[in-house]
Design a protein around this motif. Structure first.
Motif, PDB file in Angstrom:
ATOM      1  N   ARG A   1       0.843  -1.206   0.000  1.00  0.00           N
ATOM      2  CA  ARG A   1       0.000   0.000   0.000  1.00  0.00           C
ATOM      3  C   ARG A   1       0.874   1.250   0.000  1.00  0.00           C
ATOM      4  O   ARG A   1       1.988   1.228   0.490  1.00  0.00           O
ATOM      5  CB  ARG A   1      -0.925  -0.039   1.203  1.00  0.00           C
ATOM      6  CG  ARG A   1      -1.794  -1.310   1.192  1.00  0.00           C
ATOM      7  CD  ARG A   1      -2.656  -1.404   2.400  1.00  0.00           C
ATOM      8  NE  ARG A   1      -3.640  -0.348   2.402  1.00  0.00           N
ATOM      9  CZ  ARG A   1      -4.917  -0.500   2.079  1.00  0.00           C
ATOM     10  NH1 ARG A   1      -5.360  -1.674   1.744  1.00  0.00           N
ATOM     11  NH2 ARG A   1      -5.747   0.516   2.112  1.00  0.00           N
ATOM     12  N   TRP A   2       0.352   2.356  -0.529  1.00  0.00           N
ATOM     13  CA  TRP A   2       1.127   3.579  -0.653  1.00  0.00           C
ATOM     14  C   TRP A   2       0.486   4.733   0.126  1.00  0.00           C
ATOM     15  O   TRP A   2      -0.717   4.764   0.349  1.00  0.00           O
ATOM     16  CB  TRP A   2       1.295   3.982  -2.120  1.00  0.00           C
ATOM     17  CG  TRP A   2      -0.005   4.249  -2.852  1.00  0.00           C
ATOM     18  CD1 TRP A   2      -0.741   3.340  -3.555  1.00  0.00           C
ATOM     19  CD2 TRP A   2      -0.715   5.491  -2.923  1.00  0.00           C
ATOM     20  NE1 TRP A   2      -1.869   3.946  -4.069  1.00  0.00           N
ATOM     21  CE2 TRP A   2      -1.870   5.267  -3.702  1.00  0.00           C
ATOM     22  CE3 TRP A   2      -0.482   6.763  -2.415  1.00  0.00           C
ATOM     23  CZ2 TRP A   2      -2.793   6.272  -3.983  1.00  0.00           C
ATOM     24  CZ3 TRP A   2      -1.401   7.771  -2.695  1.00  0.00           C
ATOM     25  CH2 TRP A   2      -2.542   7.520  -3.469  1.00  0.00           C
TER      26      TRP A   2
ATOM     27  N   GLN B   1      -7.427   2.075  -4.448  1.00  0.00           N
ATOM     28  CA  GLN B   1      -7.771   1.074  -3.434  1.00  0.00           C
ATOM     29  C   GLN B   1      -6.545   0.610  -2.644  1.00  0.00           C
ATOM     30  O   GLN B   1      -6.679   0.007  -1.589  1.00  0.00           O
ATOM     31  CB  GLN B   1      -8.523  -0.120  -4.032  1.00  0.00           C
ATOM     32  CG  GLN B   1      -7.723  -0.971  -4.981  1.00  0.00           C
ATOM     33  CD  GLN B   1      -7.835  -0.517  -6.436  1.00  0.00           C
ATOM     34  OE1 GLN B   1      -8.192   0.618  -6.715  1.00  0.00           O
ATOM     35  NE2 GLN B   1      -7.535  -1.425  -7.354  1.00  0.00           N
ATOM     36  N   LEU B   2      -5.341   0.922  -3.131  1.00  0.00           N
ATOM     37  CA  LEU B   2      -4.122   0.576  -2.392  1.00  0.00           C
ATOM     38  C   LEU B   2      -3.549   1.768  -1.619  1.00  0.00           C
ATOM     39  O   LEU B   2      -2.493   1.662  -1.018  1.00  0.00           O
ATOM     40  CB  LEU B   2      -3.058   0.010  -3.351  1.00  0.00           C
ATOM     41  CG  LEU B   2      -3.414  -1.329  -3.991  1.00  0.00           C
ATOM     42  CD1 LEU B   2      -2.295  -1.782  -4.931  1.00  0.00           C
ATOM     43  CD2 LEU B   2      -3.696  -2.387  -2.941  1.00  0.00           C
ATOM     44  N   ARG B   3      -4.280   2.891  -1.646  1.00  0.00           N
ATOM     45  CA  ARG B   3      -3.828   4.051  -0.870  1.00  0.00           C
ATOM     46  C   ARG B   3      -4.008   3.734   0.603  1.00  0.00           C
ATOM     47  O   ARG B   3      -5.035   3.216   1.028  1.00  0.00           O
ATOM     48  CB  ARG B   3      -4.631   5.309  -1.211  1.00  0.00           C
ATOM     49  CG  ARG B   3      -4.079   6.555  -0.508  1.00  0.00           C
ATOM     50  CD  ARG B   3      -4.942   7.757  -0.728  1.00  0.00           C
ATOM     51  NE  ARG B   3      -6.267   7.615  -0.152  1.00  0.00           N
ATOM     52  CZ  ARG B   3      -6.548   7.770   1.143  1.00  0.00           C
ATOM     53  NH1 ARG B   3      -5.599   8.057   2.006  1.00  0.00           N
ATOM     54  NH2 ARG B   3      -7.772   7.624   1.572  1.00  0.00           N
ATOM     55  N   LEU B   4      -2.973   4.019   1.356  1.00  0.00           N
ATOM     56  CA  LEU B   4      -2.981   3.733   2.789  1.00  0.00           C
ATOM     57  C   LEU B   4      -3.558   4.922   3.540  1.00  0.00           C
ATOM     58  O   LEU B   4      -3.094   6.049   3.369  1.00  0.00           O
ATOM     59  CB  LEU B   4      -1.545   3.478   3.249  1.00  0.00           C
ATOM     60  CG  LEU B   4      -1.355   3.008   4.674  1.00  0.00           C
ATOM     61  CD1 LEU B   4      -1.815   1.571   4.812  1.00  0.00           C
ATOM     62  CD2 LEU B   4       0.107   3.118   5.050  1.00  0.00           C
TER      63      LEU B   4
END
Length: 186
Positions: A48-49, A155-158
């Motif tokens: 995640r980023w 959807q991979l945003r932290l």
């Protein structure tokens, strides 16, 4: 030097301050940090980023790429503390040897880098966490593209629940939603 002495004096006068002595386990949650003067700061946690845009005018008064790289490490520390790590040595990968060296020594010639080191220590010590920074080449740094504004799927945003230290608020904008961010900066 006076600022450092004042910081130590405050820490040592805090009667509630303590240091846990249990042995620390080694933890590698796949944390990667990077900064780019052309865009901002990127941090990868697992797959995640998280990203922060450097605000126009940030590069002044001793703030340079080394400062931005040290802030990237600080943002990773703030996230780790929020994840309730305890009694561990946590591996963090980055590509700035100057920041890695300063963190390992616990000091730098740059006063602003020292401020980030002090803020990190203040966060880490109560939880008996130690950061183990590991050098990786820029071409292998998973956070490199994020620090350049190539953010990856939403959807991979932290989500980062921590607040920035007040000293950083004027220089960083947390990227919370890709579409909103793009529209705001076209």
């Amino acid at each position: 030097m006076h600022e450092s002495l004042s910081w130590w004096e405050a820490i040592l006068q805090n009667l509630a301050a303590s240091r846990s002595l249990p042995p620390r386990c080694k933890v590698d949650p796949s944390v990667w940090v990077d900064a780019s003067t052309s865009w901002g700061i990127g941090v990868i946690f697992g797959g995640r980023w998280a990203a922060w845009r450097l605000i126009l005018g940030w590069k002044a008064c001793g703030r340079d790429i080394g400062w931005a790289e040290s802030v990237a490490l600080e943002l990773a520390v703030l996230w780790m503390v929020g994840q309730h790590f305890l009694d561990c040595d946590i591996t963090v990968r980055g590509d700035n040897t100057g920041v890695i060296g300063a963190f390992k020594k616990g000091r730098s010639r740059n006063a602003l880098w020292n401020a980030t080191i002090r803020r990190m220590a203040s966060c880490l010590v109560p939880f008996n966490i130690s950061v183990v920074p590991v050098y990786v080449a820029s071409s292998e740094n998973r956070a490199d593209s994020v620090s350049r504004g190539i953010l990856g799927p939403q959807q991979l945003r932290l989500g980062c629940a921590f607040e920035l230290p007040p000293e950083l608020n004027s220089f960083l904008l947390h990227v919370t939603h890709l579409q909103t961010y793009v529209l705001m900066h076209i």
